[in-house]
Structure formats: structure tokens, C-alpha cells
Design a protein around this motif. Structure first.
Motif, PDB file in Angstrom:
ATOM      1  N   ILE A   9     -16.382 -24.490 -17.163  1.00 18.97           N
ATOM      2  CA  ILE A   9     -17.026 -25.595 -16.448  1.00 18.97           C
ATOM      3  C   ILE A   9     -18.219 -25.017 -15.699  1.00 18.97           C
ATOM      4  CG2 ILE A   9     -16.718 -27.441 -14.764  1.00 18.97           C
ATOM      5  CD1 ILE A   9     -13.687 -27.190 -15.200  1.00 18.97           C
ATOM      6  N   GLY A  10     -19.411 -25.368 -16.139  1.00 17.47           N
ATOM      7  CA  GLY A  10     -20.634 -24.891 -15.488  1.00 17.47           C
ATOM      8  C   GLY A  10     -21.334 -23.828 -16.328  1.00 17.47           C
ATOM      9  N   VAL A  31     -18.827 -24.436 -23.290  1.00 20.86           N
ATOM     10  CA  VAL A  31     -19.337 -24.529 -21.910  1.00 20.86           C
ATOM     11  C   VAL A  31     -19.774 -25.973 -21.664  1.00 20.86           C
ATOM     12  CG1 VAL A  31     -21.150 -23.768 -20.312  1.00 20.86           C
ATOM     13  CG2 VAL A  31     -20.184 -22.131 -21.957  1.00 20.86           C
ATOM     14  N   LEU A  32     -19.318 -26.546 -20.560  1.00 20.04           N
ATOM     15  CA  LEU A  32     -19.759 -27.891 -20.182  1.00 20.04           C
ATOM     16  C   LEU A  32     -20.659 -27.778 -18.962  1.00 20.04           C
ATOM     17  CD1 LEU A  32     -16.357 -29.829 -20.394  1.00 20.04           C
ATOM     18  CD2 LEU A  32     -18.124 -29.605 -22.171  1.00 20.04           C
ATOM     19  N   GLU A  33     -21.906 -28.155 -19.113  1.00 16.96           N
ATOM     20  CA  GLU A  33     -22.862 -28.056 -18.010  1.00 16.96           C
ATOM     21  C   GLU A  33     -23.277 -29.452 -17.566  1.00 16.96           C
ATOM     22  OE1 GLU A  33     -24.282 -26.012 -15.747  1.00 16.96           O
ATOM     23  OE2 GLU A  33     -25.489 -27.746 -15.170  1.00 16.96           O
ATOM     24  N   ARG A  34     -23.288 -29.628 -16.257  1.00 20.81           N
ATOM     25  CA  ARG A  34     -23.603 -30.939 -15.671  1.00 20.81           C
ATOM     26  C   ARG A  34     -25.062 -31.338 -15.899  1.00 20.81           C
ATOM     27  NH1 ARG A  34     -25.098 -32.451 -10.116  1.00 20.81           N
ATOM     28  NH2 ARG A  34     -25.527 -30.248  -9.841  1.00 20.81           N
ATOM     29  N   ARG A  35     -25.987 -30.368 -15.797  1.00 22.04           N
ATOM     30  CA  ARG A  35     -27.418 -30.709 -15.824  1.00 22.04           C
ATOM     31  C   ARG A  35     -27.960 -30.748 -17.267  1.00 22.04           C
ATOM     32  NH1 ARG A  35     -31.202 -27.533 -12.651  1.00 22.04           N
ATOM     33  NH2 ARG A  35     -32.329 -29.491 -12.492  1.00 22.04           N
ATOM     34  N   HIS A  36     -29.278 -31.061 -17.360  1.00 25.14           N
ATOM     35  CA  HIS A  36     -29.907 -31.117 -18.681  1.00 25.14           C
ATOM     36  C   HIS A  36     -30.317 -29.725 -19.146  1.00 25.14           C
ATOM     37  CE1 HIS A  36     -33.052 -30.973 -15.669  1.00 25.14           C
ATOM     38  NE2 HIS A  36     -33.841 -30.464 -16.600  1.00 25.14           N
ATOM     39  N   VAL A  37     -30.062 -28.729 -18.312  1.00 24.18           N
ATOM     40  CA  VAL A  37     -30.493 -27.372 -18.633  1.00 24.18           C
ATOM     41  C   VAL A  37     -29.431 -26.403 -18.120  1.00 24.18           C
ATOM     42  CG1 VAL A  37     -31.834 -27.249 -16.471  1.00 24.18           C
ATOM     43  CG2 VAL A  37     -32.431 -25.729 -18.320  1.00 24.18           C
ATOM     44  N   VAL A 269     -18.164 -32.358 -15.460  1.00 22.56           N
ATOM     45  CA  VAL A 269     -16.707 -32.489 -15.503  1.00 22.56           C
ATOM     46  C   VAL A 269     -16.246 -33.308 -14.306  1.00 22.56           C
ATOM     47  CG1 VAL A 269     -14.557 -31.181 -15.224  1.00 22.56           C
ATOM     48  CG2 VAL A 269     -16.306 -30.413 -16.851  1.00 22.56           C
ATOM     49  N   ARG A 270     -15.367 -34.252 -14.590  1.00 23.52           N
ATOM     50  CA  ARG A 270     -14.831 -35.111 -13.519  1.00 23.52           C
ATOM     51  C   ARG A 270     -13.528 -34.548 -12.997  1.00 23.52           C
ATOM     52  NH1 ARG A 270     -13.588 -40.481 -16.090  1.00 23.52           N
ATOM     53  NH2 ARG A 270     -11.499 -39.640 -16.386  1.00 23.52           N
ATOM     54  N   LEU A 299     -17.970 -22.889 -10.667  1.00 21.10           N
ATOM     55  CA  LEU A 299     -18.410 -23.648  -9.492  1.00 21.10           C
ATOM     56  C   LEU A 299     -17.999 -22.959  -8.199  1.00 21.10           C
ATOM     57  CD1 LEU A 299     -18.690 -25.651 -11.800  1.00 21.10           C
ATOM     58  CD2 LEU A 299     -17.495 -27.342 -10.433  1.00 21.10           C
ATOM     59  N   ASN A 300     -18.665 -23.336  -7.126  1.00 19.72           N
ATOM     60  CA  ASN A 300     -18.192 -22.972  -5.794  1.00 19.72           C
ATOM     61  C   ASN A 300     -16.703 -23.348  -5.735  1.00 19.72           C
ATOM     62  OD1 ASN A 300     -17.442 -23.327  -2.990  1.00 19.72           O
ATOM     63  ND2 ASN A 300     -19.623 -23.315  -2.483  1.00 19.72           N
ATOM     64  N   PRO A 301     -15.812 -22.420  -5.288  1.00 16.38           N
ATOM     65  CA  PRO A 301     -14.374 -22.708  -5.288  1.00 16.38           C
ATOM     66  C   PRO A 301     -14.019 -24.018  -4.574  1.00 16.38           C
ATOM     67  CG  PRO A 301     -14.789 -20.434  -4.619  1.00 16.38           C
ATOM     68  CD  PRO A 301     -16.131 -21.075  -4.787  1.00 16.38           C
TER      69      PRO A 301
END
Ligand code: FAD
Length: 539
Positions: A9-10, A31-37, A269-270, A299-301
């Protein structure tokens, strides 16, 4: 639905590093990334027509040489160059200090012959201790465990190996190590030097991303954290990635993809899926389900455990500890497009010169930095803020049109959250003006040269990059949040309380900065768990 061996995640630089190592071990990785990059805080963007720059992170040193080699980043397009000079610090009395390029001793002697004579010892001392850190960054810290000797023994051995390393230091260096881990950068530097400019240049490292006075105990470690890097083998140096920091993460992504890693952009990721107390996948905001034997968070923990996991599946004590995880840097980050180079009163000239390639520090003394912190604590920001300016287009002609420039302004000591519930959205333009005025006071053509600007307040950093309180390190680098205690005692080995769930971001050892080290270390632990059959392959 997709299935893989490992779901990350990230797609920050640590997520990508982790993915590349896992794929090299033959695992199927997504890998799942939230942003477009991809790239997280290490990305390059066009922020004004024709002008590109690193958006957040902006200078390179800590990126681990082993990661560079193992991920073949040079083959995937990465080129890092050194600055001509390290730092340039205009002083309040109209003089300046320049460091690097073989000139430091003569420059410091302008202010104090005694300090110039101490430089070599200072550097040797710091370097010996930085060498120790360099050895530790790619190690998993000994984990503090409860339970049987079977679980405790490997950790005791690991602690003994660490003890062995420390024994290599003579007593004087051990005392220095203690000082660096416990005192303030200001006290430490006051013990070495008498003149203000050299203390300001070195002390700046102690407050970067660290919302504290340079006289706050613990800030000496932050200083040390910024010197364990190197550029092309030159220890402690800082350099520039051609194309900006995004060039690092694009090269990482290319490496990962060439090894078979699937990267999905715009896939926030939700929720982490937990079944029978075990992490088995994740669901995106769109509702897509991705299952895997191991789930790894970049991610930040605090984001992971407070936003993506049902609190009911976490032990109560763990939840409480995570809620105490201290986040928040006092950083305000701007990019400016410039019609011309700044013309400093103390070193006039608009033609490209050595000092334009340096990290230009507008914060003449440690006292100035302390005051900036006090002001930010009481009022949200200081009217005399700290600005480090880098002009990467002096080293890289891919960033701005010919004859024009881009500058990164890394401004320190604004409050992560403004007092009295004020929103950064209402004050970001005003504070951006102040930052430009602050540089302008030393280089009077600066303000008029600004053609465009990009602003990242702490709130913008949080919204865009998921950095809580704009924390550039995913959690403060305090003694209680480091090494085996990053992010918490008992979970310093990249594993959380849920089987199948791992952490690979800067909230784990050795902390923030574009190092690749947490990603590298987490991958090693995950691969070990697959070999020990604690994890079963899906493929
Ligand atoms: C303003 C600033 C200046 C800095 N300057 C420097 C510097 O000059 N040199 C240096 O070495 N370091 C610097 N740093 C620190 C460094 O950039 C960071 O510590 C490092 O980039 C963090 O990398 P990471 O991979 O651990 O996490 P991140 O880069 O934060 O990556 C995490 C990724 O997870 C993604 N994500 C978040 N939530 C979700 C979700 N729900 N689903 C899917 N994806 C998600 C994010 O979009 C992001 O891509 C700076 C940082 C900042 C903010």
C-alpha cells in the motif's frame, strides 16, 4: 479481484524499493498508489509553464548506495551530481560563510581561527559516528520481545552484535555518541565552536523537519541523521538528482516493473482486509479487492493503524501507543520560477557562481532559529523564518527554460497546526509572501524575479502526500521513536501486531529521508518469513 504474494500500500520510494527487492526474490508483487504518480514525497512536477522541480523532497544524500546498486538505478536513468559548494550562509553583518569545495577552513577562519582549527577533528568525530549509523541503517533493529527463549534468543544475538559494533568505538567516541543521541544540536555545537555562522550551517541540520529549537535535547541526533549519507562515494555530501527527486522514484518504478511488479496508480486503499486476525488484502476506495499473503504498508504508521484498519482487530494497548505517535514537522515548502538568479548583497552578481549551487541558508545564527521556533509555537510562524534555498537549475538544465531558474524553498518553523484552530488554507499565501520577502532581504532582486510559485503548507503536505502534520519523516526522530522503538517497542522489525501485515515506510527504522533503507529492510524480513513458511505463496 486480484491475487498476489505481496500487496504494497503506497508507491513512495520505500514502497517501490521494497517491491523491487521482493520481486527479485521471485515473489509476485502489486503496489497500490493513491496518487496519479509514484514517488510519494520524492516527485518532480511542472509547477509553472516550462518550469519543473522536485515538489517536496529536493536534495539527495541519504539514498543508500546498496539500494542504488541493487535496483540498478543508474541503468534505469538516475544520475546524481554534486553541488559545487555545500552551503552558503549570508550573515546579519553583511558577510557570508561558504562551505564545501575545499574552502571551508579558509571561510570559517574569516570568523574564527580557533574554529577553523577544530573543523578537522569535528568532521573526523562525526564521520566515525556516522559510519556506525551507516552500518546500522540496513540492519533490522533488535526487536524487544516477550515470551519464550526461542523468540528472545535471536533478538539477544542481534543486540549483542550491535554491542560488538559499539565496542569498536574508543571511549572518547562513545562519549561523543552519547552526546549526539541525548543533547541538543546547539549545546553540541557550542561545545565545538565559538563563531555563529559555522554553528548555524551545521545546526540547520538539527532542525530540518524537526519542529524544535536547536537547543531542544535530541536535536543533535537529527543533525547526525542528516550526515550519514553520501553522494557518489563522497561521505556527508548532498547532491542533486538530474530531473529532480522524481528521477529517483521513476528509476525505482522502472526497476520494479522490469522485475514484474504491477503498479496501480490512482488506487487509494480504503481498508486492509483482516480475516481471523490476519491481514489478507486490501480494498480500494473504488471497491476493488486485492488479496495477498502479505500486506505491506508504506504509510505513516498512524495512517495505517488509525485509518485503514478496523480498531476492533487491534490490541487496545497497541492502539493507545499508536495514538501517541508524535508527528508534525514545522516545514513550509515552496518552489519558485525565477527570471534570473538572486543577487546577494554580501556576494553580488547575477551570473551563475559557486554560491548559487549551494544550499543557501537564511538563518544566520542558532539564536535566530530558536526564536523562529518560539514564534511559531506562539503565533504559528515567525516574522523572521528559516529558509533553505536551493537552485537546482544551476546544476540541471532540464528544469527551466534557458537563462531562467527554479528554486526550492524549504522553510522551517511554521506550526504544523496553527493556533486557535486557524486553517493553513487562510494563511498560506501570506506566509509564502513572507518567505519570499525573507530571501529578498538578503538578495534584493529576488522578489521581482519570481515568475510563478508553488506552495505547500503543512496542511497541503498532509493532503497531497499523506504526511500527517506535514511530518517529513512519518514521525518525529525523537529517541523514543527510533531504532527498536520505531514505530514502537515490540514492532521495530517491520512487523505489526497482525500476522501478514508489515511496514516499509519512513515510520520504521532508520526513519525519514530518501534512503530506501526501510523498504530494503522490510523486504528482507518479508522474504525471510516466506522462506520460514510463516507466509505461503499464492503463486
Ligand atoms: C517538504 C519535504 C522536504 C524533504 N526534503 C528531503 C530532502 O531534501 N532529502 C531527503 O532525503 N528527504 C527529504 N524529505 C523526506 C523524504 O522525502 C521522506 O522521508 C520520504 O520521501 C518518505 O518516503 P516513504 O516512501 O517512506 O513515504 P512517502 O513518500 O510518504 O510515500 C507514501 C506513499 O503512500 C501513498 N499513500 C498514502 N495513503 C495511501 C492509501 N490510502 N492508499 C494508497 N497509497 C497511499 C502516498 O501517496 C505516497 O506515495 C523531505 C520531505 C518533505 C515532505
Amino acid at each position: 479481484m486480484t491475487e498476489s504474494d505481496v500487496l504494497i500500500i503506497g508507491g513512495g520510494h520505500n514502497g517501490l524499493t521494497c517491491a523491487a527487492y521482493l520481486a527479485a526474490a521471485g515473489l509476485r508483487v502489486r503496489v497500490l498508489e493513491r496518487r496519479h504518480v509514484v514517488g510519494g514525497a520524492a516527485v518532480t512536477e511542472e509547477f509553472h509553464p516550462g518550469f519543473r522541480n522536485s515538489v517536496a523532497s529536493y536534495t539527495v544524500s541519504l539514498l543508500n548506495p546498496r539500494v542504488i546498486r541493487d535496483l540498478e538505478l543508474a541503468r534505469h536513468g538516475l544520475r546524481i551530481v554534486e553541488r559545487r559548494m555545500s552551503n552558503f550562509l549570508p550573515t546579519e553583518d553583511g558577510r557570508y560563510l561558504m562551505t564545501g569545495g575545499g574552502r571551508t577552513k579558509a571561510e570559517v577562519a574569516k570568523f574564527s581561527a580557533k574554529d577553523a582549527g577544530r573543523l578537522e577533528d569535528y568532521a573526523a568525530n562525526l564521520d566515525t559516528i556516522a559510519d556506525l549509523l551507516r552500518e546500522l541503517v540496513l540492519q533490522t533493529p533488535p526487536n524487544v520481545v516477550e515470551g519464550s527463549w526461542r523468540t528472545a534468543l535471536p533478538e539477544l544475538l542481534s543486540a549483542a552484535r550491535l554491542g560488538g559494533r559499539l565496542r569498536k568505538l574508543d571511549m572518547a567516541r562513545r562519549r561523543e555518541l552519547l552526546a549526539l543521541f541525548s543533547t541538543s544540536a546547539g549545546d553540541y555545537l557550542d561545545g565545538w565552536f565559538e563563531s555563529a555562522p559555522i554553528k548555524a550551517v551545521y545546526g540547520f541540520d538539527g532542525i530540518v523537519g524537526n519542529y524544535a529549537s536547536p537547543y531542544t535535547p535530541g536535536s543533535a541526533y537529527v543533525l547526525l541523521h542528516h550526515v550519514f549519507g553520501e553522494v557518489n562515494g563522497n561521505k556527508g555530501a548532498w547532491g542533486h538528482a538530474i530531473g529532480g527527486m522524481g528521477a529517483i522514484t521513476q528509476a525505482m518504478a522502472k526497476c520494479a516493473q522490469s522485475r514484474g511488479v504491477q503498479i496501480e496508480l490512482e488506487s487509494p486503499v480504503r481498508e486492509v482486509i483482516v480475516e481471523n486476525g490476519r491481514a489478507v488484502g486490501a480494498i480500494t476506495e473504488r471497491g476493488d479487492t486485492h488479496r495477498a499473503s502479505a500486506v505491506v504498508s508504506n504509510l505513516n504508521p498512524k495512517l495505517l493503524y488509525q485509518k485503514l484498519i478496523d480498531p476492533g482487530v487491534l490490541p487496545e494497548e497497541f492502539r493507545q501507543q499508536i495514538s501517541r505517535w508524535r508527528c508534525g514537522s514545522g516545514t513550509f515548502r515552496m518552489n519558485v520560477a525565477l527570471a534570473e538568479l538572486p543577487d546577494f548583497r554580501c556576494l553580488p552578481g547575477r551570473a551563475l557562481a559557486d554560491h548559487h549551487t549551494a544550499g543557501i541558508i537564511i538563518a544566520p545564527t542558532l539564536g535566530y532559529m530558536e526564536q523562529a521556533y518560539f514564534d511559531a509555537r506562539t503565533r504559528g510562524w515567525s516574522h523572521a523564518p528559516i529558509v533553505e534555498m536551493l537552485i537546482p537549475s544551476t546544476l540541471d538544465d532540464s528544469l527551466a527554460p534557458r537563462g531562467q531558474h527554479v528554486a526550492s524553498l524549504f522553510c522551517q518553523h511554521v506550526a504544523p497546526q496553527l493556533p486557535n484552530g486557524n486553517s493553513w488554507d487562510l494563511h498560506r499565501e501570506e506566509v509564502a509572501d513572507l518567505m519570499i520577502e525573507t530571501v529578498n532581504a538578503f538578495a534584493p532582486n529576488f522578489k521581482a524575479a519570481v515568475l510563478g510559485r508553488q506552495i505547500n503548507s503543512p496542511l497541503d503536505l498532509e493532503r497531497t502526500f499523506g504526511l500527517i502534520g506535514g511530518d517529513i519523516f512519518h514521525g518525529q526522530l525523537g529517541l523514543d521513536q527510533m531504532f527498536s522503538a520505531r514505530p514502537m517497542l515490540g514492532h521495530g522489525n517491520y512487523r505489526g501486531p497482525l500476522p501478514g501485515l508489515y511496514m516499509c515506510g519512513s515510520g520504521t527504522h532508520p526513519g525519514g529521508g530518501v534512503t530506501g533503507a526501510p523498504g530494503h529492510n522490510a523486504a528482507r524480513e518479508i522474504i525471510a518469513d516466506f522462506s520460514r513458511r510463516r507466509l505461503a505463496r499464492n503463486s
